[in-house]
Enzyme design. Structure first.
Site, PDB file in Angstrom:
ATOM      1  N   HIS A 206       0.732  -0.863  -0.117  1.00  0.00           N
ATOM      2  CA  HIS A 206       0.305  -0.331   0.144  1.00  0.00           C
ATOM      3  C   HIS A 206       0.846   1.018  -0.035  1.00  0.00           C
ATOM      4  CE1 HIS A 206       1.471  -0.301   4.000  1.00  0.00           C
ATOM      5  NE2 HIS A 206       0.892   0.430   5.121  1.00  0.00           N
ATOM      6  N   ASP A 208       0.457   5.720   1.551  1.00  0.00           N
ATOM      7  CA  ASP A 208       0.121   6.090   2.691  1.00  0.00           C
ATOM      8  C   ASP A 208      -0.703   7.096   2.224  1.00  0.00           C
ATOM      9  OD1 ASP A 208       1.035   4.014   4.371  1.00  0.00           O
ATOM     10  OD2 ASP A 208       2.890   5.227   5.306  1.00  0.00           O
ATOM     11  N   HIS A 263       4.884   0.305  -0.258  1.00  0.00           N
ATOM     12  CA  HIS A 263       5.873  -0.404   1.249  1.00  0.00           C
ATOM     13  C   HIS A 263       4.867  -1.298   1.622  1.00  0.00           C
ATOM     14  CE1 HIS A 263       3.868   3.397   2.725  1.00  0.00           C
ATOM     15  NE2 HIS A 263       3.850   2.385   4.106  1.00  0.00           N
ATOM     16  N   ARG A 273       7.408  -8.253  15.951  1.00  0.00           N
ATOM     17  CA  ARG A 273       8.014  -7.663  15.424  1.00  0.00           C
ATOM     18  C   ARG A 273       6.403  -6.252  15.620  1.00  0.00           C
ATOM     19  NH1 ARG A 273       6.929  -4.288  10.970  1.00  0.00           N
ATOM     20  NH2 ARG A 273       8.944  -2.488  11.354  1.00  0.00           N
TER      21      ARG A 273
END
Length: 335
Positions: A206, A208, A263, A273
């Site tokens: 996607h 942002d 990204h 994470r």
């Protein structure tokens, strides 16, 4: 970055297919350096990478540590307890049955909204104060960076970007993402060899949609950017830095000078994470258009004016794999 602050994820298989992976080192911008040099470095990074790391950013280490501790404490709670919060999500993300190896907590990043979390059951009593302090810090950092960008672009009104996220009714978002390890902790040591690749999609491909993203993550790999189609560039985490990336609105408001790069986040086989992302968004009625100084006969306006509300509606209605921003390009510039 790491999920753009909306309850959506690209519809894609959870497992990673065989792809071309080329590690990359992002530009590092030291905000304590001489201002004219900093502006040049930021502009170059936004034009060439759409991403960069900032160090000496001014956000107190104690503020960051408390925020990360609060987020970690939340994600270690039992799932049944976390699910009592309406802003919590796990694996099932969005409206179209999309999936990801992720759990998350999504908050409005405006002070009036943050104070309400003192009244939510199952949240520690100091959660609101911790979130408020962290949000204040990263908002100021975002504004400083946006003003440096405007200065580097030669825009006389250096506050034309930062004032949008300073507005009381700005539509900014704080998102906590947790990507559990892919392998069960009972797996044997032999499964830890490089030949056993258990990486999966945590949050799918996607860009942002907001103006700017300020990301903090723990010291675990997972962020990947795509500077060219078909190639994914893993970005090594830097615990001393914030990772900054250009959003779709910033690409429009710089008339295409800056690039909003696609990204994704992938899981780590053996380590958990966690990331905290601040998405700087304008008020819903804000008109998104480039200043006249960035529109020239040599570089005509690439995008039609629109409001953030209009773009946000499109963002919700489309899958992230589709290029939403292209719908707002000036037709005359596509011929």
């Amino acid at each position: 970055m790491d999920g753009f602050g909306l309850d959506m994820v690209v519809a894609s298989p959870i497992s990673i297919k065989s792809e071309k992976i080329l590690p990359i080192d992002l530009p590092v911008v030291d905000l304590s350096r001489e201002r004219s040099m900093v502006t040049k470095l930021i502009v170059r990074a936004c034009e060439e990478y759409g991403f960069f790391n900032v160090i000496n950013h001014g956000v107190p280490c104690d503020t960051i540590a408390k925020m990360e501790e609060a987020a970690s404490d939340f994600f270690t709670k039992p799932v049944a307890q976390k699910k009592q919060l309406p802003l919590y999500g796990c694996k099932n993300i969005g409206f179209n049955g999309d999936m990801g190896e992720i759990e998350y907590l999504l908050l409005s990043a405006n002070p009036p909204s943050i104070t309400h979390f003192n009244n939510i059951s199952n949240m520690p009593s100091n959660f609101s104060a911790t979130v408020s302090a962290y949000t204040d810090g990263v908002r100021e950092l975002a504004c400083e960076i946006l003003e440096l960008m405007a200065e580097g672009l030669g825009v006389p009104d250096i506050w034309f970007l930062s004032r949008l996220i300073r507005e009381v009714d700005s539509d900014s978002v704080l998102r906590f993402n947790h990507y559990p390890p892919t392998l069960n902790k009972d797996c044997k040591d032999k499964d830890k060899s490089p030949s056993h690749n258990h990486t999966k999609v945590g949050f799918g491909e996607h860009s942002d949609p907001q103006i700017l993203t300020i990301l903090r993550s723990n010291d675990v790999d997972g962020l990947q950017i795509s500077l060219q189609d078909g190639v994914w560039n893993p970005v090594a985490p830097d615990p001393s830095a914030f990772c900054v990336n250009v959003g779709d609105l910033l690409q429009v408001m710089t008339n295409g000078r800056f690039v909003s790069v696609r990204h994704r986040a992938v899981t780590n086989s053996h380590k958990s994470r966690m990331s905290v992302a601040y998405f700087g968004g304008p008020p819903l009625d804000a008109c998104i258009v480039a200043p006249s100084v960035l529109v020239t006969p040599q570089r005509p306006s690439l995008f039609k004016p629109f409001t953030w509300a209009e773009y946000k509606k499109v963002t919700y209605s489309m899958r992230l794999g589709e290029r939403r921003i292209d719908l707002f390009r000036n037709c005359t510039q596509l011929e």
